[in-house]
Scaffold this active site. Structure first.
Site, PDB file in Angstrom:
ATOM      1  N   GLU A  26       0.787  -1.079   0.089  1.00 24.67           N
ATOM      2  CA  GLU A  26       0.114  -0.103   0.071  1.00 24.67           C
ATOM      3  C   GLU A  26       1.009   1.453  -0.044  1.00 24.67           C
ATOM      4  OE1 GLU A  26      -1.057   2.122   3.224  1.00 24.67           O
ATOM      5  OE2 GLU A  26      -1.126   0.497   4.873  1.00 24.67           O
ATOM      6  N   VAL A 107      -5.460   0.495   2.524  1.00 26.40           N
ATOM      7  CA  VAL A 107      -5.679  -0.990   2.508  1.00 26.40           C
ATOM      8  C   VAL A 107      -6.871  -1.395   1.502  1.00 26.40           C
ATOM      9  CG1 VAL A 107      -6.429  -3.086   3.870  1.00 26.40           C
ATOM     10  CG2 VAL A 107      -4.687  -1.788   4.758  1.00 26.40           C
ATOM     11  N   LYS A 158      -3.978  -0.810  15.570  1.00 22.13           N
ATOM     12  CA  LYS A 158      -3.654   0.006  16.707  1.00 22.13           C
ATOM     13  C   LYS A 158      -4.841  -0.050  17.903  1.00 22.13           C
ATOM     14  CE  LYS A 158      -0.079   2.978  14.841  1.00 22.13           C
ATOM     15  NZ  LYS A 158      -0.255   3.060  13.351  1.00 22.13           N
TER      16      LYS A 158
HETATM   17  N1  PSU Z   1      -3.282   2.193  10.676  1.00 22.88           N
HETATM   18  C1  PSU Z   1      -2.068   2.321  10.743  1.00 22.88           C
HETATM   19  N2  PSU Z   1      -1.265   2.775   9.633  1.00 22.88           N
HETATM   20  C2  PSU Z   1      -1.481   3.103   8.547  1.00 22.88           C
HETATM   21  C3  PSU Z   1      -3.066   3.015   8.215  1.00 22.88           C
HETATM   22  C4  PSU Z   1      -3.701   2.768   9.448  1.00 22.88           C
HETATM   23  O1  PSU Z   1      -1.540   1.964  11.857  1.00 22.88           O
HETATM   24  O2  PSU Z   1      -0.997   3.854   7.806  1.00 22.88           O
HETATM   25  C5  PSU Z   1      -3.570   3.557   7.098  1.00 22.88           C
HETATM   26  C6  PSU Z   1      -3.828   2.423   5.792  1.00 22.88           C
HETATM   27  O3  PSU Z   1      -3.461   2.695   4.775  1.00 22.88           O
HETATM   28  C7  PSU Z   1      -5.348   2.085   6.359  1.00 22.88           C
HETATM   29  C8  PSU Z   1      -5.799   3.421   6.422  1.00 22.88           C
HETATM   30  O4  PSU Z   1      -5.789   1.513   5.193  1.00 22.88           O
HETATM   31  O5  PSU Z   1      -5.037   4.357   7.043  1.00 22.88           O
HETATM   32  C9  PSU Z   1      -7.179   3.663   7.180  1.00 22.88           C
HETATM   33  O6  PSU Z   1      -7.746   4.954   6.972  1.00 22.88           O
HETATM   34  P1  PSU Z   1      -9.018   5.221   7.429  1.00 22.88           P
HETATM   35  O7  PSU Z   1      -9.162   4.871   8.882  1.00 22.88           O
HETATM   36  O8  PSU Z   1      -9.422   6.404   7.137  1.00 22.88           O
HETATM   37  O9  PSU Z   1      -9.978   4.109   6.590  1.00 22.88           O
END
Ligand code: PSU
Ligand code: MN
Length: 308
Positions: A26, A107, A158
Site C-alpha cells: 500500500e 488498504v 492499533k
Molecule cells: N493504520 C496504521 N497505519 C496506517 C493506516 C492505518 O496503523 O498507515 C492507513 C492504512 O492505509 C489504512 C488507512 O488503510 O490508514 C485507514 O484509514 P481510514 O481509517 O481513514 O479508513
C-alpha cells in the site's frame, strides 16, 4: 477485463504472465503514515524484503490520476515528496482519476487495484477499523476485507481503534482473523491485546491451505493474517498506551475526524513517543513484507501444480 484507468509496470505485467509470486504494497503509509524521509526508505525496504524471498513487489499508488500497480524508483521519490497527495480509499478513486491527482492507496484502495489485476497477496502495517470516538467512523478497509478474496498480512490494528468492535465487525463479514504463530490478536506496536484471533496458523503452507478451503466454499472475504511485531521491538503497554490516549484526546480537542483522523493520530504518536514508535513501525512493516512474500510463493506454487 479492460481497465482504462490502470497501468501495470512492465515488471508486474511480466510477473503476472509468468504466474510469479507478486505482493501488493500500500502507499497511504508512504503519503500519510510516515514522515519524510523515512517514508521513502520504508517503501524501498519493503520492496527489498519481498525480493529477498524471491517474490515481486507491486507498490500501488495514484500518479496523475492513473492507478499504478508497480512504480519505479523515480516515481516513488515523487510520491514520497508529493505536496497534498490524496488518501485514496474506495470512494476516492474517481475523484483522483478525473482530477488527475497523485495519491496513496489505503488498504481498501490497494485491495481494489491489486485484485482487479489478479494479485492475491498484500502486505501492510495496520488495517483501519472501528474508531473509538466519533459516531459511525468505520474504515472502508473492513468493507474491502469482506468482499475481496486476498490474503492480507498486517500487524493487527492499533489500539487507537475500538479493537473488540473491529473484531466483531470482521466476524459479521466472514473475515477469518489468522494469528501467525499466535493465539492473540496483536495490537500493532504491541504483541498483546487481550483478544483472541479466530484461528492460529503456524506456517505459510498452513495459511495457503486455509485460504483455499475458505474460498472453495464460495466465500469472497479476505483472509486477514496478523503477524505480531518481533518481541524485541514490541513497545511496553505502559509506555505506548498513555501516548495513544493522549493522541486521541488531542484529535478530539482539535475536532479532527473523518479521513484526516488516522494520519493525525499516526503523526501525533510518532511525535509524542519521540521517534520510538517509528522504529517499531518500520520493523513490523518489514516483517509483514517478508511473511507476505513467503505466502505468495506458496500460493503460486500450488497454482502452477494445478495447471500442469
Ligand atoms: N493504520 C496504521 N497505519 C496506517 C493506516 C492505518 O496503523 O498507515 C492507513 C492504512 O492505509 C489504512 C488507512 O488503510 O490508514 C485507514 O484509514 P481510514 O481509517 O481513514 O479508513
Ligand atoms: Mn474513517
Amino acid at each position: 477485463m479492460k481497465l482504462p484507468h490502470t497501468i501495470l509496470s512492465p515488471k508486474i505485467t511480466r510477473a503476472l504472465e509468468l504466474s510469479q509470486a507478486v505482493v501488493a504494497l500500500e502507499s497511504t503509509v508512504i503519503t500519510h503514515g510516515l514522515p519524510i524521509p523515512q517514508n521513502m526508505e520504508l517503501a524501498r525496504d519493503m520492496e527489498a524484503k519481498v525480493h529477498e524471498q524471491g517474490a515481486v513487489p507491486a507498490t500501488v499508488a495514484l500518479l496523475d490520476g492513473k492507478i499504478r500497480v508497480g512504480i519505479n524508483d523515480d516515481e516513488l521519490v515523487r510520491l514520497a515528496n508529493a505536496k497534498d497527495p490524496v488518501k485514496v480509499s474506495r470512494r476516492d478513486f474517481a475523484k483522483a482519476i478525473i482530477k488527475k491527482l497523485d495519491g496513496g492507496t489505503t488498504v481498501a484502495g490497494t485491495m481494489l487495484a491489486a485484485s482487479q489485476v489478479g494479485i492475491r497477496t498484500f502486505a501492510t502495517g495496520g488495517i483501519g477499523g472501528v474508531h473509538r470516538e466519533g459516531h459511525m467512523d468505520i474504515s472502508t478497509d473492513l468493507e474491502a476485507l469482506s468482499d475481496t478474496p486476498m490474503i492480507v498480512v498486517c500487524a493487527g490494528a492499533k489500539s487507537i481503534l475500538d479493537l473488540p468492535a473491529t473484531l466483531e465487525y470482521l466476524e459479521t463479514k466472514a473475515v477469518p482473523v489468522v494469528g501467525y504463530q499466535t493465539d492473540e490478536f496483536p495490537a500493532f506496536f504491541s504483541r498483546k491485546s487481550g483478544l483472541n484471533v479466530s484461528v492460529r496458523l503456524d506456517s505459510p503452507e498452513e495459511i495457503v491451505a486455509f485460504a483455499k478451503a475458505h474460498w472453495d466454499l464460495g466465500l469472497k472475504s479476505a483472509i486477514l493474517v496478523t503477524n505480531p511485531i518481533p518481541e524485541e521491538y514490541s513497545l511496553p503497554d505502559d509506555f505506548i498506551n498513555p501516548i495513544i490516549k493522549q493522541a486521541s484526546q488531542d484529535a478530539q480537542d482539535r475536532g479532527i475526524h473523518g479521513q484526516a483522523l488516522t494520519p493525525f493520530l499516526l503523526a501525533r504518536i510518532n511525535e509524542l513517543s519521540e521517534g520510538r514508535s517509528l522504529r517499531s513501525n518500520l520493523v513490523l512493516l518489514h516483517n509483514n513484507a517478508t511473511l507476505a512474500a513467503r505466502i505468495a510463493k506458496v500460493l503460486v506454487s500450488g497454482q502452477r501444480r494445478k495447471n500442469v
